[in-house]
Design an enzyme around this catalytic site. Structure first.
Site, mmCIF file in Angstrom:
data_model
loop_
_atom_site.group_PDB
_atom_site.id
_atom_site.type_symbol
_atom_site.label_atom_id
_atom_site.label_comp_id
_atom_site.label_asym_id
_atom_site.label_seq_id
_atom_site.Cartn_x
_atom_site.Cartn_y
_atom_site.Cartn_z
ATOM 1 N N TYR A 27 -13.273 -4.708 -2.245
ATOM 2 C CA TYR A 27 -14.477 -4.374 -3.015
ATOM 3 C C TYR A 27 -15.439 -5.539 -3.181
ATOM 4 C CZ TYR A 27 -17.614 -2.194 -6.366
ATOM 5 O OH TYR A 27 -18.729 -1.699 -6.973
ATOM 6 N N THR B 278 0.830 -1.198 0.000
ATOM 7 C CA THR B 278 0.000 0.000 0.000
ATOM 8 C C THR B 278 0.867 1.252 0.000
ATOM 9 O OG1 THR B 278 -1.650 -1.187 1.306
ATOM 10 C CG2 THR B 278 -1.848 1.207 1.217
ATOM 11 N N THR B 279 1.884 1.277 0.867
ATOM 12 C CA THR B 279 2.777 2.433 0.954
ATOM 13 C C THR B 279 3.547 2.617 -0.338
ATOM 14 O OG1 THR B 279 2.983 1.986 3.320
ATOM 15 C CG2 THR B 279 4.554 3.535 2.382
ATOM 16 N N LYS C 1 -0.107 -9.789 8.912
ATOM 17 C CA LYS C 1 0.065 -8.367 9.216
ATOM 18 C C LYS C 1 -1.296 -7.875 9.679
ATOM 19 C CE LYS C 1 1.035 -3.837 7.180
ATOM 20 N NZ LYS C 1 1.306 -3.068 5.938
ATOM 21 N N TYR D 242 -2.653 -10.278 5.130
ATOM 22 C CA TYR D 242 -2.722 -8.848 5.456
ATOM 23 C C TYR D 242 -4.179 -8.467 5.665
ATOM 24 C CZ TYR D 242 -1.905 -3.760 4.872
ATOM 25 O OH TYR D 242 -1.844 -2.400 5.029
ATOM 26 N N ARG E 122 -9.351 -0.357 4.721
ATOM 27 C CA ARG E 122 -9.101 -0.126 3.296
ATOM 28 C C ARG E 122 -9.874 -1.093 2.398
ATOM 29 N NH1 ARG E 122 -4.851 3.023 1.238
ATOM 30 N NH2 ARG E 122 -3.501 3.977 2.824
ATOM 31 N N ILE F 69 5.402 -4.200 10.457
ATOM 32 C CA ILE F 69 5.587 -3.787 9.067
ATOM 33 C C ILE F 69 5.236 -2.305 9.057
ATOM 34 C CG2 ILE F 69 4.812 -4.067 6.691
ATOM 35 C CD1 ILE F 69 4.458 -7.042 7.283
#
Length: 291
Positions: A110, A47-48, A164, A136, A141, A206
């Site tokens: 989604y 994501t980052t 994570k 994750y 999100r 993380i």
């Protein structure tokens, strides 16, 4: 006992962009800075790293650069998740072929699959590769949470080794730890919850913060794991204002601004993300100088 990919600080590394694509020279500099400052792993295409706006060729180049620069000094873990299971499998196979040491696989977004769907999704990915996989969970999100009983089921898969956990729900994380034990290691997915999660048996974090403060985050986790609990706690509390600043706008908007402030040329995020506001830049810069 399952394979431990790393203990300590894994940096969820940002990606520098130019008008023409990825700035691999600048990315290589940040990877080397991370390794020289004792990070324990580097996570690319997460994501980052703005993987959702990168082309397949850009991802290939980024993974190849990270693997080459690291030269096995630290594990390179690649984000390969998708809301299309076939695409996630394709991404995972490619990462393995390019020399990745592990995979970070976010829940499908989604689609809002059921817990049964999550189990089948992750089992399909795990069976397509031999690399260790970190689940994750970041429902803020994706809209999908990995529930503790689902973690227990997935922990039975040999190469699903960790999670994570970025739900922010400490009670849920405690239940995952209770149910799964050493069959599913836990990494904090929130910088401000690193020490609380370590207290529940977590192995590390993380981290977004470690993009700009790698040695600090590594030492904070090391202090805890070495039994210096009060020192680790104090470092966690000391870092809170900067962590808040790094998330005052959508990640990775602030951390890319922060990297520019400390001397890197990371440009600005790709649309639909925008550049950080001037007011928040000033606040962030002051906190970087302070810490």
């Amino acid at each position: 006992m399952k394979k431990i990919l790393f203990k300590g600080c894994g940096t969820a590394i940002a990606t520098p962009f130019t008008d023409n694509g990825v700035n691999l020279k600048e990315f290589e500099k940040l990877v080397e800075f991370q390794i020289q400052n004792n990070v324990d792993a580097i996570i690319v295409c997460g994501t980052t790293g703005e993987s959702s706006t990168m082309t397949e060729d850009e991802k290939k180049d980024l993974i190849t650069c990270a693997v080459k620069t690291s030269a096995k000094r630290v594990p390179i873990i690649v984000g390969t998740g998708s809301n299309n299971t076939k695409q996630a499998i394709k991404n995972s196979i490619l990462a393995e072929q390019l020399g990745a040491d592990g995979l970070l696989v976010v829940t499908p977004y989604y689609n809002k699959c059921t817990q049964a769907g999550l189990i089948e999704h992750y089992k399909a990915i795990a069976s397509s590769v031999s690399l260790p996989i970190i689940l994750y969970s970041v429902s803020s999100r994706t809209g999908v949470n990995i529930e503790p009983k689902t973690c227990l089921e997935l922990s039975k898969v040999d190469n699903i080794v960790a999670i994570k956990e970025a739900s922010g729900n400490i009670s849920q994380i405690a239940e995952i730890s209770r149910l799964c034990g050493d069959n599913l290691y836990i990494y904090s997915g929130n910088d401000d919850q690193t020490i609380p999660i370590l207290s529940l048996g977590g192995l590390g974090v993380i981290s977004v913060l470690s993009n700009v403060k790698p040695k600090f985050v590594h030492e904070m986790v090391s202090n805890y794991l070495d039994g210096n609990i009060e020192k680790a706690r104090d470092m966690q509390l000391e870092s809170i204002p900067l962590i808040k600043a790094l998330f005052c706008e959508t990640n990775p908007i602030p951390v890319k601004a922060a990297l520019n402030m400390i001397g890197y040329d990371f440009g600005i995020p790709r649309l639909p993300l925008t550049e950080m506001t001037e007011k928040n830049k000033e606040m962030l810069n002051n906190l970087l100088l302070k810490l």
